[in-house]
Design a protein around this motif. Structure first.
Motif, PDB file in Angstrom:
ATOM      1  N   GLU A   2      -3.811  10.492   2.335  1.00  0.00           N
ATOM      2  CA  GLU A   2      -2.390  10.232   2.124  1.00  0.00           C
ATOM      3  C   GLU A   2      -2.098  10.218   0.625  1.00  0.00           C
ATOM      4  OE1 GLU A   2       0.595  10.018   2.683  1.00  0.00           O
ATOM      5  OE2 GLU A   2       0.751  10.280   4.844  1.00  0.00           O
ATOM      6  N   ALA A   3      -0.829   9.972   0.277  1.00  0.00           N
ATOM      7  CA  ALA A   3      -0.390  10.067  -1.115  1.00  0.00           C
ATOM      8  C   ALA A   3      -0.635   8.795  -1.909  1.00  0.00           C
ATOM      9  CB  ALA A   3       1.093  10.427  -1.165  1.00  0.00           C
ATOM     10  N   VAL A   4      -1.449   7.895  -1.397  1.00  0.00           N
ATOM     11  CA  VAL A   4      -1.782   6.677  -2.133  1.00  0.00           C
ATOM     12  C   VAL A   4      -3.223   6.311  -1.829  1.00  0.00           C
ATOM     13  CG1 VAL A   4      -0.937   5.140  -0.297  1.00  0.00           C
ATOM     14  CG2 VAL A   4      -1.037   4.306  -2.650  1.00  0.00           C
ATOM     15  N   LEU A   5      -3.891   5.768  -2.845  1.00  0.00           N
ATOM     16  CA  LEU A   5      -5.274   5.340  -2.730  1.00  0.00           C
ATOM     17  C   LEU A   5      -5.313   3.865  -3.095  1.00  0.00           C
ATOM     18  CD1 LEU A   5      -7.962   6.738  -2.048  1.00  0.00           C
ATOM     19  CD2 LEU A   5      -8.301   7.125  -4.498  1.00  0.00           C
ATOM     20  N   CYS A   6      -5.912   3.045  -2.234  1.00  0.00           N
ATOM     21  CA  CYS A   6      -5.885   1.585  -2.420  1.00  0.00           C
ATOM     22  C   CYS A   6      -7.298   1.035  -2.562  1.00  0.00           C
ATOM     23  CB  CYS A   6      -5.189   0.904  -1.245  1.00  0.00           C
ATOM     24  SG  CYS A   6      -3.496   1.470  -0.972  1.00  0.00           S
ATOM     25  N   ALA A   7      -7.442   0.066  -3.442  1.00  0.00           N
ATOM     26  CA  ALA A   7      -8.749  -0.551  -3.661  1.00  0.00           C
ATOM     27  C   ALA A   7      -8.538  -1.938  -4.243  1.00  0.00           C
ATOM     28  CB  ALA A   7      -9.591   0.301  -4.611  1.00  0.00           C
ATOM     29  N   ARG A   8      -9.600  -2.722  -4.257  1.00  0.00           N
ATOM     30  CA  ARG A   8      -9.601  -3.965  -5.002  1.00  0.00           C
ATOM     31  C   ARG A   8     -10.728  -3.911  -6.017  1.00  0.00           C
ATOM     32  NH1 ARG A   8     -13.505  -7.536  -2.855  1.00  0.00           N
ATOM     33  NH2 ARG A   8     -14.268  -6.946  -0.786  1.00  0.00           N
ATOM     34  N   GLY A   9     -10.583  -4.697  -7.059  1.00  0.00           N
ATOM     35  CA  GLY A   9     -11.581  -4.702  -8.121  1.00  0.00           C
ATOM     36  C   GLY A   9     -11.139  -5.651  -9.213  1.00  0.00           C
ATOM     37  N   CYS A  51       5.331   7.319   6.532  1.00  0.00           N
ATOM     38  CA  CYS A  51       4.747   6.208   7.291  1.00  0.00           C
ATOM     39  C   CYS A  51       3.364   5.828   6.779  1.00  0.00           C
ATOM     40  CB  CYS A  51       4.679   6.582   8.774  1.00  0.00           C
ATOM     41  SG  CYS A  51       6.294   6.800   9.544  1.00  0.00           S
ATOM     42  N   GLY A  52       2.578   6.835   6.415  1.00  0.00           N
ATOM     43  CA  GLY A  52       1.230   6.561   5.932  1.00  0.00           C
ATOM     44  C   GLY A  52       1.231   5.797   4.620  1.00  0.00           C
ATOM     45  N   VAL A  53       2.078   6.221   3.683  1.00  0.00           N
ATOM     46  CA  VAL A  53       2.169   5.533   2.403  1.00  0.00           C
ATOM     47  C   VAL A  53       2.689   4.107   2.605  1.00  0.00           C
ATOM     48  CG1 VAL A  53       3.352   5.477   0.182  1.00  0.00           C
ATOM     49  CG2 VAL A  53       2.414   7.627   1.034  1.00  0.00           C
ATOM     50  N   GLY A  54       3.718   3.973   3.437  1.00  0.00           N
ATOM     51  CA  GLY A  54       4.270   2.648   3.701  1.00  0.00           C
ATOM     52  C   GLY A  54       3.228   1.714   4.285  1.00  0.00           C
ATOM     53  N   ALA A  55       2.412   2.222   5.196  1.00  0.00           N
ATOM     54  CA  ALA A  55       1.379   1.389   5.820  1.00  0.00           C
ATOM     55  C   ALA A  55       0.318   0.977   4.814  1.00  0.00           C
ATOM     56  CB  ALA A  55       0.744   2.148   6.981  1.00  0.00           C
ATOM     57  N   LEU A  56      -0.065   1.890   3.932  1.00  0.00           N
ATOM     58  CA  LEU A  56      -1.110   1.582   2.964  1.00  0.00           C
ATOM     59  C   LEU A  56      -0.614   0.616   1.888  1.00  0.00           C
ATOM     60  CD1 LEU A  56      -2.650   5.140   2.697  1.00  0.00           C
ATOM     61  CD2 LEU A  56      -3.801   3.101   3.573  1.00  0.00           C
ATOM     62  N   ILE A  57       0.617   0.791   1.424  1.00  0.00           N
ATOM     63  CA  ILE A  57       1.176  -0.162   0.463  1.00  0.00           C
ATOM     64  C   ILE A  57       1.266  -1.546   1.096  1.00  0.00           C
ATOM     65  CG2 ILE A  57       3.255  -0.788  -0.837  1.00  0.00           C
ATOM     66  CD1 ILE A  57       1.787   1.492  -2.133  1.00  0.00           C
ATOM     67  N   THR A  58       1.700  -1.594   2.342  1.00  0.00           N
ATOM     68  CA  THR A  58       1.799  -2.871   3.049  1.00  0.00           C
ATOM     69  C   THR A  58       0.425  -3.501   3.224  1.00  0.00           C
ATOM     70  OG1 THR A  58       3.787  -2.133   4.213  1.00  0.00           O
ATOM     71  CG2 THR A  58       2.568  -3.966   5.187  1.00  0.00           C
ATOM     72  N   GLU A  59      -0.575  -2.708   3.544  1.00  0.00           N
ATOM     73  CA  GLU A  59      -1.933  -3.229   3.694  1.00  0.00           C
ATOM     74  C   GLU A  59      -2.466  -3.756   2.371  1.00  0.00           C
ATOM     75  OE1 GLU A  59      -5.489  -4.442   5.360  1.00  0.00           O
ATOM     76  OE2 GLU A  59      -3.562  -3.938   6.282  1.00  0.00           O
ATOM     77  N   ALA A  60      -2.156  -3.058   1.281  1.00  0.00           N
ATOM     78  CA  ALA A  60      -2.581  -3.535  -0.041  1.00  0.00           C
ATOM     79  C   ALA A  60      -1.932  -4.884  -0.342  1.00  0.00           C
ATOM     80  CB  ALA A  60      -2.217  -2.509  -1.111  1.00  0.00           C
ATOM     81  N   ALA A  61      -0.628  -5.029  -0.027  1.00  0.00           N
ATOM     82  CA  ALA A  61       0.070  -6.294  -0.258  1.00  0.00           C
ATOM     83  C   ALA A  61      -0.526  -7.404   0.593  1.00  0.00           C
ATOM     84  CB  ALA A  61       1.555  -6.130   0.035  1.00  0.00           C
ATOM     85  N   LEU A 106      -2.291 -10.851  -0.530  1.00  0.00           N
ATOM     86  CA  LEU A 106      -1.885 -12.155  -0.004  1.00  0.00           C
ATOM     87  C   LEU A 106      -3.079 -12.913   0.559  1.00  0.00           C
ATOM     88  CD1 LEU A 106       0.451 -14.088   0.710  1.00  0.00           C
ATOM     89  CD2 LEU A 106       0.699 -12.830   2.859  1.00  0.00           C
ATOM     90  N   ARG A 107      -3.909 -12.219   1.309  1.00  0.00           N
ATOM     91  CA  ARG A 107      -5.062 -12.866   1.933  1.00  0.00           C
ATOM     92  C   ARG A 107      -6.052 -13.383   0.880  1.00  0.00           C
ATOM     93  NH1 ARG A 107      -6.712  -8.838   4.363  1.00  0.00           N
ATOM     94  NH2 ARG A 107      -8.633  -8.321   3.259  1.00  0.00           N
ATOM     95  N   LEU A 108      -6.290 -12.589  -0.154  1.00  0.00           N
ATOM     96  CA  LEU A 108      -7.245 -12.969  -1.193  1.00  0.00           C
ATOM     97  C   LEU A 108      -6.615 -13.808  -2.296  1.00  0.00           C
ATOM     98  CD1 LEU A 108      -9.118  -9.550  -1.601  1.00  0.00           C
ATOM     99  CD2 LEU A 108      -9.815 -11.530  -0.246  1.00  0.00           C
ATOM    100  N   ARG A 109      -5.254 -13.880  -2.279  1.00  0.00           N
ATOM    101  CA  ARG A 109      -4.496 -14.612  -3.290  1.00  0.00           C
ATOM    102  C   ARG A 109      -4.814 -14.121  -4.695  1.00  0.00           C
ATOM    103  NH1 ARG A 109      -1.303 -18.084  -1.250  1.00  0.00           N
ATOM    104  NH2 ARG A 109      -0.744 -18.832  -3.340  1.00  0.00           N
TER     105      ARG A 109
END
Length: 570
Positions: free
Chosen positions: A97-104, A127-137, A141-144
């Motif tokens: 998709e048009a976004v790549l998500c990670a933590r670090g 829809c794919g970008v919206g879902a990935l941005i939402t998952e990143a948010a 939130l979960r990791l604060r």
């Protein structure tokens, strides 16, 4: 940018031609410069993977799981089936998709990052970008830990119809949850960012940083010109244009991004990282004068002259001497970046604070004129309000430094709601659930000063003044003679000692011999000790106590009892 083949060796780095200045750049040099033209500073586009590799600390990246979405909800076909376009984009970019998500981490500060890639169908929001941005948010939130959004988009994805439009609301809801949880959200605007992305998560961040030359807007320039028939001004919608019009906080070159973002990410509350040096321990003596008899007798008109001295330290001078990692944030996010008010986060003795203050401009006339002599427009008060709301979200104490003849009295200020902007600040500060310490460092002029002075502790520098009107204005109205200004100054009781007797201020900050203008470092040290001591007292208070005692402080003014009753003593 485009590549020029090297005829000597197919495996050697390509030469690059800059899209802006047409300079020829050796490939290795271009790579070392993070794909920024060393001649003209043009920032070429990076892929999402390159963004992550550049921003995140080496070895810290952990990709987030991909979220599967319906791939072709409308069965859309234009000149080609949408499914074919998706397959081509995936093959060309290696992305799903048009976004790549990670933590670090960035500069050792934890972060969740969502980086968009313009190569994938123009970075369009589907829809794919919206879902990935939402998952990143939600991961944030979960990791604060803070969320960083790196945007690059032409707008909503037309092939997904109104479902694409709904992603604006979906991602907004995800960011609202972070607001309510007090999680910092940063946005890095890269070129270009338009349409549905610009009108949702890209501009809802707490702090918006833009790369030089990056364009941001709802409609693109060609659409605007075609629709309105208007010729757009030079640089319209660029980062620099947006900064001047109060819509982004800063423009930061690619080479400085990691440092800047690391400083901002460190604002997220994390008690184990905060080492605070108590002010009293640093000096061994109380830094505030709380009894009028401790102050030397100063003629009121002399105090006015000293308060107005052009060499007195400004808010930015105090920030430079007192705060580690201070980063000025700009703009009211509506239309203005008023230069008469400055502010931003930094660390005072290791404690994160939000500093906000008037900025007269120092002793150079041209700079004082540019700063409107410290007389804010409505945009200045709205900028201050925005920074106070950010402080409240993150639980940062607010420190305000007041030095203004008054609010800007011009017709433009009236047209844009000067009275409303001041009133809104009074209301906001009345209920801000974090400690507020205000210091009148020079002139405290009328409502323009009070708009930054509804605080738990209000101090004044020894040579400061605070008044409902300037002595000259009072003399002209009541004495019908501007020459009566010294008499008016005495009658108004504008000096520090009189204000302490009236209970208007809680204490007086000493100044170096000769006044603050004579020794900026020492003046800053004395002010810093006073503010730190006040914060040491206020920090343990729960929000309910802060609000209750702040209300009581202002409620007692004008009632017939000891004006010093209830005053905090440090």
């Amino acid at each position: 940018m485009f590549e020029v083949e090297n005829s000597q060796a197919a495996q050697a780095p390509a030469w690059i031609v800059c899209d802006r200045c047409v300079a020829l750049i050796y490939g290795k040099r271009f790579t070392r410069a993070l794909q920024v033209c060393p001649d003209c500073g043009f920032h070429a586009r990076l892929t999402a993977q390159q963004r992550l590799e550049h921003l995140l600390d080496p070895g810290s990246m952990v990709p987030l799981a991909h979220v599967e979405c319906v791939s072709d909800p409308l069965g859309f076909v234009d000149t080609r089936p949408y499914t074919d376009r998706l397959l081509d984009a995936r093959a060309a970019t290696g992305l799903r998709e048009a976004v790549l998500c990670a933590r670090g981490t960035i500069e050792d500060q934890p972060v969740v990052i969502a980086a968009m890639d313009f190569r994938f169908l123009g970075g369009s929001l589907g829809c794919g970008v919206g879902a990935l941005i939402t998952e990143a948010a939600r991961t944030s939130l979960r990791l604060r830990i803070p969320l960083l959004l790196v945007t690059a988009s032409g707008g909503a994805r037309m092939q997904e119809g109104v479902l694409s439009l709904m992603q604006m609301a979906k991602t907004t809801h995800a960011l609202v949850e972070l607001d309510e949880a007090g999680i910092l959200v940063l946005s890095l605007i890269t070129d270009p960012t338009y349409g549905g992305v610009a009108a949702s998560f890209a501009t809802l961040a707490d702090v918006i940083i833009a790369e030089p030359g990056a364009r941001l807007g709802f409609a693109g320039p060609r659409v605007i010109e075609h629709t309105t028939g208007e010729k757009l001004p030079e640089g319209f919608q660029t980062a620099e244009f947006l900064l001047a019009h109060g819509l982004v906080d800063d423009v930061v070159s690619r080479a400085a991004l990691r440092t800047t973002l690391g400083q901002l990410l460190s604002l997220q509350p994390s008690p184990e990282r905060v080492q605070v040096t108590p002010a009293a321990a640093a000096t061994g003596t109380g830094p505030i004068l709380c009894r009028p008899e401790e102050l030397p007798e100063t003629d009121a008109w002399t105090a006015v002259g000293l308060a107005r001295h052009p060499d007195r330290p400004t808010t930015l001078d105090y920030a430079a001497h007192l705060l580690d990692g201070f980063h000025e944030l700009r703009g009211d996010r509506i239309a203005q970046d008023c230069p008469a008010v400055v502010g931003g986060p930094g660390r005072l003795n290791g404690r994160p604070v939000m500093l906000i203050g008037h900025q007269k401009g120092g002793n150079e006339l041209a700079e004082r004129q540019r700063r409107k002599f410290g007389m804010p427009s409505p945009g200045g008060y709205r900028k201050a309000a925005r920074l106070m709301r950010l402080a409240a979200k993150l639980g940062l104490p607010v420190v305000t430094l007041i030095d203004t003849p008054g609010a800007n009295p011009g017709p433009d200020a009236e047209r844009t709601g000067q009275a409303v902007a001041i009133a809104e600040n009074l209301r906001l500060m009345a209920r801000l659930p974090v400690p507020i310490v205000a210091v009148v460092t020079g002139e405290g002029g009328s409502g323009g000063a009070l708009a930054l002075a509804v605080a738990d502790r209000v101090f004044i520098s020894a040579n400061g003044v605070y008044s409902v009107i300037s002595p000259e204005g009072c003399a002209a109205i009541l004495w019908k003679d501007s020459e009566a200004a010294p008499t008016a100054a005495t009658a108004l009781r504008v000096g520090a000692g009189e204000l302490l007797r009236l209970g208007i201020v809680d204490g007086v900050v000493p100044e170096p011999p000769g006044g603050a203008h004579a020794d900026h470092p020492q003046a800053a040290a004395l002010l810093g000790e006073a503010v730190a001591a006040a914060l040491d007292e206020l920090d343990p208070w729960e929000p309910e106590r802060l609000l209750r005692e702040r209300s009581s402080r202002f409620h007692r003014f004008g009632l017939e009892h000891d004006p010093s009753a209830g005053r905090g003593v440090l």
